[in-house]
Design a protein around this motif. Structure first.
Motif, PDB file in Angstrom:
ATOM      1  N   LEU A 126      -2.555   5.447   1.740  1.00  0.00           N
ATOM      2  CA  LEU A 126      -1.846   4.656   2.962  1.00  0.00           C
ATOM      3  C   LEU A 126      -2.304   4.695   4.378  1.00  0.00           C
ATOM      4  CD1 LEU A 126       1.733   4.820   1.263  1.00  0.00           C
ATOM      5  CD2 LEU A 126       0.305   2.989   1.422  1.00  0.00           C
ATOM      6  N   LYS A 127      -2.558   5.984   4.606  1.00  0.00           N
ATOM      7  CA  LYS A 127      -3.044   6.172   6.112  1.00  0.00           C
ATOM      8  C   LYS A 127      -4.745   5.983   6.344  1.00  0.00           C
ATOM      9  CE  LYS A 127      -0.120  10.100   7.199  1.00  0.00           C
ATOM     10  NZ  LYS A 127      -0.162  11.432   7.560  1.00  0.00           N
TER      11      LYS A 127
ATOM     12  N   VAL B  38      -1.134   9.838  -2.251  1.00  0.00           N
ATOM     13  CA  VAL B  38      -0.839   8.157  -1.843  1.00  0.00           C
ATOM     14  C   VAL B  38      -0.707   8.382  -0.276  1.00  0.00           C
ATOM     15  CG1 VAL B  38       1.459   6.960  -1.974  1.00  0.00           C
ATOM     16  CG2 VAL B  38       0.450   8.112  -4.007  1.00  0.00           C
ATOM     17  N   LYS B  39      -0.305   9.395   0.421  1.00  0.00           N
ATOM     18  CA  LYS B  39      -0.111   9.125   1.814  1.00  0.00           C
ATOM     19  C   LYS B  39      -1.562   9.209   2.374  1.00  0.00           C
ATOM     20  CE  LYS B  39       3.922  12.300   2.182  1.00  0.00           C
ATOM     21  NZ  LYS B  39       4.677  13.302   2.619  1.00  0.00           N
TER      22      LYS B  39
ATOM     23  N   SER C 267      -8.419   9.948   7.222  1.00  0.00           N
ATOM     24  CA  SER C 267      -6.951  10.869   7.332  1.00  0.00           C
ATOM     25  C   SER C 267      -6.956  12.199   6.710  1.00  0.00           C
ATOM     26  CB  SER C 267      -5.887  10.105   6.595  1.00  0.00           C
ATOM     27  OG  SER C 267      -6.152   9.834   5.196  1.00  0.00           O
TER      28      SER C 267
END
Length: 135
Positions: free
Chosen positions: A76-77, A72-73, A81
């Motif tokens: 979002l990045k 998820v991170k 990433s």
């Protein structure tokens, strides 16, 4: 036809492959594992597909409970990433064949997967339909 054809779920479809193997413990004078212990090797492969041909890939010992927040991170990045285990790759689909390419620091991987139809059909409350697919 399009709504019941087997397909890769993109933009929210996370595929997890769990591999578990019980290994024989090699006994020698340096082995500190007690007699009777069982050595189980478990690792997971994660594939998260995007509609534009990108894929996030990870090969790790971390369970889905640990890895889903990391994915998820990364989503979002955005593309590019970095994560300790997760990397970006690409994929292409031809009929029911899916090819995935990703490069980790220690290996380059190329998967050739096949999308298999399932008999389980979803009927959502709003009238949309979908079919489970497996690889």
């Amino acid at each position: 036809m399009l709504e019941i054809r087997p397909r890769v779920r993109t933009g929210g479809g996370l595929y997890v492959l769990k591999y578990a193997e019980v290994r024989k413990i090699q006994r020698d004078m340096w082995t500190e594992i007690p007699v009777g212990a069982i050595l189980e090797s478990v690792y997971y492969r994660y594939l998260y597909f995007f509609e534009d041909g990108r894929v996030m890939y990870a090969l790790t010992h971390a369970s889905p409970v640990e890895m889903i927040p990391r994915f998820v991170k990364m989503v979002l990045k955005g593309y590019g990433s970095k994560d300790k285990w997760g990397v970006w790759g690409r994929y292409e689909i031809q009929k029911d064949e899916v090819r995935v390419w990703a490069a980790q620091a220690w290996q380059d991987v190329c998967f050739q997967l096949r999308v298999l139809p399932s008999n389980r059909i979803f009927h959502y409350d709003n009238g949309d339909r979908g079919v489970w697919t497996t690889m």
